[in-house]
Scaffold this motif. Structure first.
Motif, PDB file in Angstrom:
ATOM      1  N   THR A  70       0.954  -4.253   2.109  1.00  0.00           N
ATOM      2  CA  THR A  70       2.090  -4.843   2.807  1.00  0.00           C
ATOM      3  C   THR A  70       3.029  -3.736   3.255  1.00  0.00           C
ATOM      4  OG1 THR A  70       1.907  -6.768   1.367  1.00  0.00           O
ATOM      5  CG2 THR A  70       3.952  -6.536   2.611  1.00  0.00           C
ATOM      6  N   PRO A  71       3.321  -3.629   4.556  1.00  0.00           N
ATOM      7  CA  PRO A  71       4.195  -2.549   5.024  1.00  0.00           C
ATOM      8  C   PRO A  71       5.628  -2.733   4.533  1.00  0.00           C
ATOM      9  CG  PRO A  71       3.636  -4.033   6.830  1.00  0.00           C
ATOM     10  CD  PRO A  71       2.856  -4.481   5.647  1.00  0.00           C
ATOM     11  N   THR A  72       6.323  -1.609   4.350  1.00  0.00           N
ATOM     12  CA  THR A  72       7.725  -1.611   3.925  1.00  0.00           C
ATOM     13  C   THR A  72       8.514  -0.674   4.831  1.00  0.00           C
ATOM     14  OG1 THR A  72       7.353   0.192   2.358  1.00  0.00           O
ATOM     15  CG2 THR A  72       7.145  -2.049   1.507  1.00  0.00           C
ATOM     16  N   GLY A  73       9.816  -0.823   4.845  1.00  0.00           N
ATOM     17  CA  GLY A  73      10.698   0.085   5.573  1.00  0.00           C
ATOM     18  C   GLY A  73      10.392   0.181   7.048  1.00  0.00           C
ATOM     19  N   ASN A  74      10.342   1.420   7.569  1.00  0.00           N
ATOM     20  CA  ASN A  74      10.071   1.655   8.994  1.00  0.00           C
ATOM     21  C   ASN A  74       8.704   1.142   9.410  1.00  0.00           C
ATOM     22  OD1 ASN A  74      12.485   2.797   9.745  1.00  0.00           O
ATOM     23  ND2 ASN A  74      11.809   4.886   9.386  1.00  0.00           N
ATOM     24  N   GLN A  75       7.738   1.235   8.517  1.00  0.00           N
ATOM     25  CA  GLN A  75       6.391   0.761   8.836  1.00  0.00           C
ATOM     26  C   GLN A  75       6.436  -0.741   9.113  1.00  0.00           C
ATOM     27  OE1 GLN A  75       3.991   3.065   9.060  1.00  0.00           O
ATOM     28  NE2 GLN A  75       2.365   1.687   9.640  1.00  0.00           N
ATOM     29  N   LEU A  76       7.173  -1.484   8.329  1.00  0.00           N
ATOM     30  CA  LEU A  76       7.315  -2.923   8.519  1.00  0.00           C
ATOM     31  C   LEU A  76       7.995  -3.229   9.847  1.00  0.00           C
ATOM     32  CD1 LEU A  76       7.218  -5.865   7.487  1.00  0.00           C
ATOM     33  CD2 LEU A  76       9.379  -5.430   6.336  1.00  0.00           C
ATOM     34  N   ALA A  77       9.054  -2.474  10.160  1.00  0.00           N
ATOM     35  CA  ALA A  77       9.814  -2.722  11.383  1.00  0.00           C
ATOM     36  C   ALA A  77       9.048  -2.348  12.646  1.00  0.00           C
ATOM     37  CB  ALA A  77      11.131  -1.954  11.332  1.00  0.00           C
ATOM     38  N   LYS A  78       8.216  -1.311  12.579  1.00  0.00           N
ATOM     39  CA  LYS A  78       7.595  -0.792  13.796  1.00  0.00           C
ATOM     40  C   LYS A  78       6.123  -1.138  13.969  1.00  0.00           C
ATOM     41  CE  LYS A  78      10.976   2.701  14.115  1.00  0.00           C
ATOM     42  NZ  LYS A  78      11.462   3.813  14.746  1.00  0.00           N
ATOM     43  N   ASP A  79       5.466  -1.636  12.922  1.00  0.00           N
ATOM     44  CA  ASP A  79       4.040  -1.957  13.041  1.00  0.00           C
ATOM     45  C   ASP A  79       3.838  -3.471  13.072  1.00  0.00           C
ATOM     46  OD1 ASP A  79       1.325  -1.662  13.280  1.00  0.00           O
ATOM     47  OD2 ASP A  79       0.978  -1.058  11.216  1.00  0.00           O
ATOM     48  N   THR A  80       4.453  -4.125  14.041  1.00  0.00           N
ATOM     49  CA  THR A  80       4.315  -5.577  14.161  1.00  0.00           C
ATOM     50  C   THR A  80       2.945  -5.969  14.694  1.00  0.00           C
ATOM     51  OG1 THR A  80       5.314  -5.503  16.358  1.00  0.00           O
ATOM     52  CG2 THR A  80       6.781  -5.940  14.498  1.00  0.00           C
ATOM     53  N   LYS A  81       2.268  -5.037  15.333  1.00  0.00           N
ATOM     54  CA  LYS A  81       0.940  -5.323  15.878  1.00  0.00           C
ATOM     55  C   LYS A  81      -0.065  -5.611  14.771  1.00  0.00           C
ATOM     56  CE  LYS A  81      -1.675  -1.996  17.422  1.00  0.00           C
ATOM     57  NZ  LYS A  81      -2.245  -0.891  18.179  1.00  0.00           N
ATOM     58  N   CYS A  82      -0.002  -4.865  13.678  1.00  0.00           N
ATOM     59  CA  CYS A  82      -0.990  -5.027  12.606  1.00  0.00           C
ATOM     60  C   CYS A  82      -0.413  -5.723  11.382  1.00  0.00           C
ATOM     61  CB  CYS A  82      -1.567  -3.672  12.209  1.00  0.00           C
ATOM     62  SG  CYS A  82      -2.469  -2.888  13.547  1.00  0.00           S
ATOM     63  N   GLY A  83       0.794  -5.389  10.982  1.00  0.00           N
ATOM     64  CA  GLY A  83       1.411  -6.036   9.831  1.00  0.00           C
ATOM     65  C   GLY A  83       0.676  -5.742   8.533  1.00  0.00           C
ATOM     66  N   THR A  84       0.520  -6.786   7.704  1.00  0.00           N
ATOM     67  CA  THR A  84      -0.141  -6.657   6.415  1.00  0.00           C
ATOM     68  C   THR A  84      -1.648  -6.515   6.603  1.00  0.00           C
ATOM     69  OG1 THR A  84       1.585  -7.956   5.357  1.00  0.00           O
ATOM     70  CG2 THR A  84      -0.498  -7.787   4.186  1.00  0.00           C
ATOM     71  N   LEU A  85      -2.234  -5.563   5.874  1.00  0.00           N
ATOM     72  CA  LEU A  85      -3.680  -5.317   5.936  1.00  0.00           C
ATOM     73  C   LEU A  85      -4.354  -5.902   4.699  1.00  0.00           C
ATOM     74  CD1 LEU A  85      -3.410  -1.521   6.846  1.00  0.00           C
ATOM     75  CD2 LEU A  85      -3.729  -3.405   8.446  1.00  0.00           C
ATOM     76  N   THR A  86      -5.532  -6.489   4.877  1.00  0.00           N
ATOM     77  CA  THR A  86      -6.289  -7.002   3.728  1.00  0.00           C
ATOM     78  C   THR A  86      -7.732  -6.526   3.801  1.00  0.00           C
ATOM     79  OG1 THR A  86      -6.807  -9.068   4.891  1.00  0.00           O
ATOM     80  CG2 THR A  86      -4.868  -9.087   3.444  1.00  0.00           C
ATOM     81  N   LEU A  87      -8.336  -6.407   2.614  1.00  0.00           N
ATOM     82  CA  LEU A  87      -9.732  -6.012   2.489  1.00  0.00           C
ATOM     83  C   LEU A  87     -10.310  -6.766   1.295  1.00  0.00           C
ATOM     84  CD1 LEU A  87     -12.053  -4.045   3.355  1.00  0.00           C
ATOM     85  CD2 LEU A  87     -11.128  -2.429   1.686  1.00  0.00           C
ATOM     86  N   THR A  88     -11.435  -7.442   1.505  1.00  0.00           N
ATOM     87  CA  THR A  88     -12.053  -8.204   0.410  1.00  0.00           C
ATOM     88  C   THR A  88     -13.254  -7.451  -0.141  1.00  0.00           C
ATOM     89  OG1 THR A  88     -13.612  -9.429   1.798  1.00  0.00           O
ATOM     90  CG2 THR A  88     -11.397 -10.365   1.552  1.00  0.00           C
ATOM     91  N   GLN A  89     -13.802  -7.982  -1.244  1.00  0.00           N
ATOM     92  CA  GLN A  89     -14.974  -7.366  -1.866  1.00  0.00           C
ATOM     93  C   GLN A  89     -16.177  -7.373  -0.929  1.00  0.00           C
ATOM     94  OE1 GLN A  89     -14.195 -10.531  -2.395  1.00  0.00           O
ATOM     95  NE2 GLN A  89     -16.162 -11.473  -1.944  1.00  0.00           N
ATOM     96  N   ALA A  90     -16.214  -8.283   0.031  1.00  0.00           N
ATOM     97  CA  ALA A  90     -17.320  -8.354   0.981  1.00  0.00           C
ATOM     98  C   ALA A  90     -17.135  -7.391   2.155  1.00  0.00           C
ATOM     99  CB  ALA A  90     -17.466  -9.782   1.502  1.00  0.00           C
ATOM    100  N   GLY A  91     -16.002  -6.676   2.168  1.00  0.00           N
ATOM    101  CA  GLY A  91     -15.727  -5.751   3.264  1.00  0.00           C
ATOM    102  C   GLY A  91     -15.033  -6.409   4.443  1.00  0.00           C
ATOM    103  N   THR A  92     -14.608  -7.639   4.287  1.00  0.00           N
ATOM    104  CA  THR A  92     -13.910  -8.352   5.353  1.00  0.00           C
ATOM    105  C   THR A  92     -12.495  -7.799   5.484  1.00  0.00           C
ATOM    106  OG1 THR A  92     -15.174 -10.335   4.844  1.00  0.00           O
ATOM    107  CG2 THR A  92     -13.211 -10.620   6.198  1.00  0.00           C
TER     108      THR A  92
END
Length: 143
Positions: free
Chosen positions: A108-130
């Motif tokens: 989960t982005p915080t600070g400047n990353q949260l404010a400026k990376d609206t294109k991607c936001g929170t990144l997730t990765l599962t055990q299946a590689g999804t």
């Protein structure tokens, strides 16, 4: 009486810049700054995201190693590895949805990353590689 002409000393060359030259230089610097600063900001955002993704993949590898040893996944990151400084100052990384066969790593982005990376936001990765994102971009451009 001898009339001799007054001799003037040779003219000194003018040194310095004219106001026009100075204003042209300022205008050029302004134009270059208007182009360079946004490009640099986007470069920093992508670099921070890339560091978080690399860390998420490392955590996924550690989860698989943990599974081989303990026959289950863990939700405790400290059992696997600690957050690197370049990631922890821009993202909060957690492991959730842990069962014997599944897990989800979330950055989960915080600070400047949260404010400026609206294109991607929170990144997730599962055990299946999804891979997933919460922003308005596409997974293929963010990952």
């Amino acid at each position: 009486m001898n009339h001799t002409a007054l001799k003037m000393p040779p003219a000194q060359p003018v040194r310095g810049f004219s106001l026009i030259e100075l204003m042209v230089t300022v205008a050029i610097i302004g134009i270059l700054s208007a182009i360079a600063v946004p490009s640099y900001t986007q470069y920093v955002i992508k670099t921070n995201r890339s560091a978080a993704q690399t860390y998420m993949f490392q955590l996924a590898n550690k989860e698989e190693q943990y599974l081989l040893d303990a026959r289950q996944y863990t939700s405790t990151k400290s059992d696997l590895m600690s957050d690197p400084a370049e990631v922890s100052r821009n993202y909060t990384v957690s492991i959730s949805n842990v069962t014997a066969n599944t897990y989800t790593i979330t950055a989960t982005p915080t600070g400047n990353q949260l404010a400026k990376d609206t294109k991607c936001g929170t990144l997730t990765l599962t055990q299946a590689g999804t891979k997933g994102i919460s922003g308005n971009g596409t997974v293929s451009t963010c990952w």
